[in-house]
Design a protein around this motif. Structure first.
Motif, PDB file in Angstrom:
ATOM      1  N   SER A  97       0.772  -1.185   0.036  1.00 52.65           N
ATOM      2  CA  SER A  97       0.063   0.096  -0.129  1.00 52.65           C
ATOM      3  C   SER A  97       0.916   1.266  -0.093  1.00 52.65           C
ATOM      4  O   SER A  97       0.496   2.161  -0.611  1.00 52.65           O
ATOM      5  N   LEU A  98       1.857   1.169   0.781  1.00 55.23           N
ATOM      6  CA  LEU A  98       2.902   2.426   0.764  1.00 55.23           C
ATOM      7  C   LEU A  98       3.646   2.435  -0.764  1.00 55.23           C
ATOM      8  O   LEU A  98       3.705   3.566  -1.038  1.00 55.23           O
ATOM      9  N   LYS A 118       1.230   4.138  -3.079  1.00 56.84           N
ATOM     10  CA  LYS A 118       0.967   5.423  -2.645  1.00 56.84           C
ATOM     11  C   LYS A 118       2.101   6.466  -3.221  1.00 56.84           C
ATOM     12  O   LYS A 118       1.980   7.401  -3.734  1.00 56.84           O
ATOM     13  N   ALA A 119       3.453   5.741  -2.935  1.00 50.42           N
ATOM     14  CA  ALA A 119       4.414   6.777  -3.547  1.00 50.42           C
ATOM     15  C   ALA A 119       4.539   6.480  -5.202  1.00 50.42           C
ATOM     16  O   ALA A 119       4.851   7.537  -5.877  1.00 50.42           O
ATOM     17  N   TYR A 120       4.257   5.501  -5.581  1.00 47.69           N
ATOM     18  CA  TYR A 120       4.274   5.455  -6.990  1.00 47.69           C
ATOM     19  C   TYR A 120       3.295   6.043  -7.825  1.00 47.69           C
ATOM     20  O   TYR A 120       3.539   6.682  -8.921  1.00 47.69           O
ATOM     21  N   ALA A 121       2.164   6.373  -7.123  1.00 48.57           N
ATOM     22  CA  ALA A 121       1.257   7.225  -7.862  1.00 48.57           C
ATOM     23  C   ALA A 121       1.611   8.642  -8.075  1.00 48.57           C
ATOM     24  O   ALA A 121       1.338   9.398  -9.154  1.00 48.57           O
ATOM     25  N   LYS A 122       2.569   8.882  -7.011  1.00 45.04           N
ATOM     26  CA  LYS A 122       3.028  10.371  -7.135  1.00 45.04           C
ATOM     27  C   LYS A 122       4.089  10.467  -8.253  1.00 45.04           C
ATOM     28  O   LYS A 122       4.382  11.421  -8.800  1.00 45.04           O
ATOM     29  N   VAL A 123       5.038   9.256  -8.567  1.00 43.62           N
ATOM     30  CA  VAL A 123       5.749   9.191  -9.685  1.00 43.62           C
ATOM     31  C   VAL A 123       5.192   9.411 -10.923  1.00 43.62           C
ATOM     32  O   VAL A 123       5.583  10.223 -11.880  1.00 43.62           O
ATOM     33  N   ARG A 124       3.916   8.616 -11.108  1.00 39.65           N
ATOM     34  CA  ARG A 124       3.065   8.830 -12.336  1.00 39.65           C
ATOM     35  C   ARG A 124       2.540  10.239 -12.517  1.00 39.65           C
ATOM     36  O   ARG A 124       2.675  10.647 -13.934  1.00 39.65           O
ATOM     37  N   THR A 141       8.779  -4.166  -6.698  1.00 37.44           N
ATOM     38  CA  THR A 141       8.500  -3.500  -8.019  1.00 37.44           C
ATOM     39  C   THR A 141       8.073  -4.439  -8.951  1.00 37.44           C
ATOM     40  O   THR A 141       7.046  -4.481  -9.592  1.00 37.44           O
ATOM     41  N   HIS A 142       9.104  -5.506  -9.017  1.00 34.39           N
ATOM     42  CA  HIS A 142       8.840  -6.448  -9.971  1.00 34.39           C
ATOM     43  C   HIS A 142       7.514  -7.352  -9.902  1.00 34.39           C
ATOM     44  O   HIS A 142       6.643  -7.111 -10.761  1.00 34.39           O
ATOM     45  N   GLY A 143       7.094  -7.633  -8.757  1.00 37.81           N
ATOM     46  CA  GLY A 143       5.799  -8.154  -8.415  1.00 37.81           C
ATOM     47  C   GLY A 143       4.836  -7.192  -8.637  1.00 37.81           C
ATOM     48  O   GLY A 143       3.795  -7.727  -9.014  1.00 37.81           O
ATOM     49  N   VAL A 144       4.826  -5.936  -8.096  1.00 36.87           N
ATOM     50  CA  VAL A 144       3.823  -4.977  -8.076  1.00 36.87           C
ATOM     51  C   VAL A 144       3.376  -4.863  -9.737  1.00 36.87           C
ATOM     52  O   VAL A 144       2.239  -4.859 -10.164  1.00 36.87           O
ATOM     53  N   HIS A 191      13.604  14.544  -7.877  1.00 34.53           N
ATOM     54  CA  HIS A 191      12.318  14.534  -7.274  1.00 34.53           C
ATOM     55  C   HIS A 191      12.036  13.344  -6.251  1.00 34.53           C
ATOM     56  O   HIS A 191      12.809  12.303  -6.541  1.00 34.53           O
ATOM     57  N   VAL A 192      11.524  13.498  -5.088  1.00 31.94           N
ATOM     58  CA  VAL A 192      11.380  12.632  -4.217  1.00 31.94           C
ATOM     59  C   VAL A 192       9.904  12.269  -3.783  1.00 31.94           C
ATOM     60  O   VAL A 192       9.201  12.914  -3.748  1.00 31.94           O
ATOM     61  N   PHE A 193       9.720  10.984  -4.008  1.00 32.94           N
ATOM     62  CA  PHE A 193       8.507  10.208  -3.491  1.00 32.94           C
ATOM     63  C   PHE A 193       8.452   9.594  -2.511  1.00 32.94           C
ATOM     64  O   PHE A 193       9.141   8.535  -2.407  1.00 32.94           O
ATOM     65  N   VAL A 194       7.482   9.621  -1.528  1.00 33.08           N
ATOM     66  CA  VAL A 194       7.464   8.688  -0.247  1.00 33.08           C
ATOM     67  C   VAL A 194       6.175   8.300  -0.233  1.00 33.08           C
ATOM     68  O   VAL A 194       5.168   8.740  -0.078  1.00 33.08           O
ATOM     69  N   GLY A 195       6.080   7.055   0.521  1.00 32.15           N
ATOM     70  CA  GLY A 195       4.829   6.641   1.413  1.00 32.15           C
ATOM     71  C   GLY A 195       4.509   7.458   2.568  1.00 32.15           C
ATOM     72  O   GLY A 195       3.214   7.776   2.985  1.00 32.15           O
TER      73      GLY A 195
END
Length: 317
Positions: A106-107, A110-116, A161-164, A252-256
């Protein structure tokens, strides 16, 4: 020791894991109660339990009433005599960030959504670890290339990352290219950015960033070897590390989530005195993080991770 408690849910099934933790909690409670009056034991556990229940992370990822951590935290709290130290200890418990393996996805999302959101047009994302050792090698034809070796928690994030990306719907048109530092090599920057570099972004990834010093070293080393880093993604980070990375305007910094630091709650002297009252003879001023993940980081406050059987979140196995 602590890791064994973490993984029992996964290897033994939910019922086995719950019974195992309840058994351990009962043992800790008996040890804690020995030599104390019933009323004092109840008062101590009530104070600690109230603090744990006010912590969203504890409520979300464990049952404070049945947790072995309640007994362990109560054992520490019971050693304190000064009211101001008791109050400080409870404030640290309220601020503690507890992130077991079940919290990771889930974290991550959350962080990856910010990357996209920041890079909506990226068609290819290259993920690289934040902790590694650089090795410059020369192939038989004289071509120089870089290999990265060293197994760290950032390697775990590469596999996550690979699994997600393999099993979950992530949206967008990104293609995740797993670059696991322990098994892959690449020819300088050519293997990272292909013919159209604008379609590719390079992200460093880790589960936890503390001071940010190690991550900054990684960025500098990658760029020294011709690899431009676009951003850093981490499940959790200390505010200190976040502020340091923000000093690099092109990163750029992206965190959960942002983890708490005990130094923001109390002074160094107050933390030092509290630690001394709990048997910590040598206080480490740079180890004031309040966080436990799959493993407790070595910069977490010592009273919570000291290598003893009674430590709430011992770093040792």
């Amino acid at each position: 020791m602590y890791n064994r408690f973490k993984y029992v849910e996964y290897f033994g099934g939910p019922n086995f894991g719950k019974k195992f933790l309840q058994k351990q909690a009962t043992k800790q409670k008996k040890k804690f109660s020995a030599g104390l009056s019933v009323q004092k034991t109840v008062n101590i556990e009530t104070d600690v339990l109230d603090a744990m229940k006010s912590n969203d992370f504890f409520n979300r990822y464990l049952d404070p009433n049945e947790s072995v951590f309640l007994s362990r935290l109560s054992m520490l709290y019971g050693k304190l005599d000064l009211d101001e130290q008791k109050a400080l200890f409870l404030n640290l418990v309220r601020a503690y960030v507890y992130l077991p393996p079940s919290a990771y996805e889930s974290l991550y999302n959350k962080a990856y959504a910010k990357v996209r959101k920041e890079f909506p047009n990226a068609k290819r994302i290259v993920w690289l670890p934040t902790t590694f050792q650089f090795f410059q090698k020369v192939s038989s034809n004289g071509e120089s290339f870089i290999t990265l070796n060293d197994t760290k928690s950032s390697d775990l994030m590469l596999y996550l990352t690979h699994g997600v990306f393999q099993y979950a719907h992530t949206g967008g048109n990104a293609q995740s290219i797993l670059k696991n530092a322990s098994i892959c090599s690449f020819n300088n920057s050519l293997g990272i950015r292909p013919k159209n570099p604008n379609d590719t972004i390079v992200m460093l990834i880790d589960d936890f960033i503390g001071s940010g010093q190690q991550c900054m070293k990684a960025i500098n080393k990658y760029e020294k070897n011709g690899i431009k880093v676009d951003g850093v993604m981490s499940l959790a980070i200390l505010e200190t590390g976040l502020n340091l990375l923000k000093k690099r305007p092109n990163i750029h910094v992206f965190v959960g989530c942002v983890a708490k630091d005990a130094s923001k709650i109390a002074s160094t002297d107050e933390l030092k005195n509290l630690s001394a009252s709990l048997g910590i003879s040598k206080f480490l001023p740079n180890s004031t993080a309040l966080i436990t993940m799959i493993r407790t980081p070595n910069n977490t406050l010592q009273i919570f991770r000291n290598k003893t059987k009674s430590a709430p979140f011992p770093r040792g196995i």
